[in-house]
Design a protein around this motif. Structure first.
Motif, PDB file in Angstrom:
ATOM      1  N   ARG A 279       0.800  -1.214   0.000  1.00 58.06           N
ATOM      2  CA  ARG A 279       0.000   0.000   0.000  1.00 58.06           C
ATOM      3  C   ARG A 279       0.840   1.274   0.000  1.00 58.06           C
ATOM      4  NH1 ARG A 279      -4.667  -0.241  -1.779  1.00 58.06           N
ATOM      5  NH2 ARG A 279      -5.266   1.529  -0.511  1.00 58.06           N
TER       6      ARG A 279
ATOM      7  N   ASP B  17      -4.184   3.509  -4.532  1.00 57.98           N
ATOM      8  CA  ASP B  17      -5.554   3.596  -5.049  1.00 57.98           C
ATOM      9  C   ASP B  17      -5.592   4.246  -6.421  1.00 57.98           C
ATOM     10  OD1 ASP B  17      -6.751   2.438  -2.730  1.00 57.98           O
ATOM     11  OD2 ASP B  17      -6.451   4.330  -1.684  1.00 57.98           O
TER      12      ASP B  17
ATOM     13  N   ASN C 203      -9.102  11.245  -6.980  1.00 55.54           N
ATOM     14  CA  ASN C 203      -8.669  10.322  -5.913  1.00 55.54           C
ATOM     15  C   ASN C 203      -9.820   9.987  -4.968  1.00 55.54           C
ATOM     16  OD1 ASN C 203      -6.802   8.696  -4.584  1.00 55.54           O
ATOM     17  ND2 ASN C 203      -6.096  10.339  -3.245  1.00 55.54           N
TER      18      ASN C 203
ATOM     19  N   ARG D 206     -11.219   4.263  -3.134  1.00 53.22           N
ATOM     20  CA  ARG D 206     -10.331   3.620  -2.167  1.00 53.22           C
ATOM     21  C   ARG D 206     -10.578   2.116  -2.222  1.00 53.22           C
ATOM     22  NH1 ARG D 206      -8.799   8.059  -2.280  1.00 53.22           N
ATOM     23  NH2 ARG D 206      -8.341   9.530  -0.581  1.00 53.22           N
TER      24      ARG D 206
ATOM     25  N   LYS E 167     -14.011   0.841  -1.144  1.00 55.49           N
ATOM     26  CA  LYS E 167     -14.577   1.285   0.131  1.00 55.49           C
ATOM     27  C   LYS E 167     -15.605   2.382  -0.131  1.00 55.49           C
ATOM     28  CE  LYS E 167     -10.246   0.302   2.531  1.00 55.49           C
ATOM     29  NZ  LYS E 167      -9.127   0.876   3.340  1.00 55.49           N
TER      30      LYS E 167
END
Length: 218
Positions: A41, A46, A98, A101, A160
């Protein structure tokens, strides 16, 4: 009734795969990177995942639908527009803004997501070979519509909340179109496409509903 025969479809696939080689290897590498980013990560994980999905949709819209499939099916001009639109939305929502997620999580959505991603990357080509559609006479991961859609649904199940419902519309439409055509063309590895939309979309929406209910209670 389709405006082309099964033999024409397979011949078109062969011509496409031969024309774009070795882009298939790059697409497979991007898919593996997206999966790896669920575990590794970095700060831009993402964005990289969303960017990978966007590239696959844009490539498939332009290179497959517009420049190849349209030779035997003029409806591919519309299909290509849908894929380009989906790629542009993924790029804007996930890369520029952005706002996407991703994470493995747990529960039914994550389990189905893992199954869809594993199917698109590993089982899809193996099933194609087993049923007599060896390369180059096969839809290839990352550069053809059906495996791209299945792979995308898998990652949407890792998304998410909140996730824009608009991102679900075009993949769901294609799951119905491509999934139905798979039965007529005798491409059994694409049969799961029809199921993927029917299963994935309610699961994603259910996750959104759970978050909304929790927000109302707090």
């Amino acid at each position: 009734m389709l405006p082309f025969t099964r033999d024409q479809f397979l011949a078109n696939l062969v011509a496409y795969n031969e024309a774009i080689w070795p882009a298939q290897l790059s697409a497979f590498a991007l898919g593996l990177l997206a999966v790896a980013l669920l575990f590794w990560r970095p700060q831009i994980a993402d964005r990289l995942i969303a960017g990978t999905l966007a590239i696959m949709w844009l490539w498939t819209g332009v290179r497959y639908h517009w420049l190849h499939f349209a030779e035997i099916n003029k409806a591919a001009l519309i299909f290509g527009g849908l894929f380009v639109a989906q790629g542009a939305m993924l790029a804007y929502v996930g890369v520029v803004s952005n706002e996407l997620r991703f994470g493995l999580g747990s529960g039914p959505a994550a389990s189905v997501g893992i199954g869809l991603v594993a199917y698109a990357v590993v089982l899809y080509p193996l099933l194609g070979i087993w049923t007599g559609h060896a390369y180059p006479q096969m839809p290839v991961f990352g550069v053809t519509p059906c495996p791209v859609t299945i792979f995308t649904f898998g990652f949407f199940l890792f998304a998410k909340p909140p996730m824009s419902r608009w991102l679900l519309a075009i993949p769901f439409i294609w799951s119905l179109i491509g999934g139905s055509a798979a039965f007529l063309l005798g491409v059994p590895q694409d049969w799961l496409l029809l199921v993927s939309g029917v299963v994935a979309v309610p699961l994603v929406l259910a996750c959104r509903s759970d978050i909304n209910l929790e927000g109302l209670k707090s």
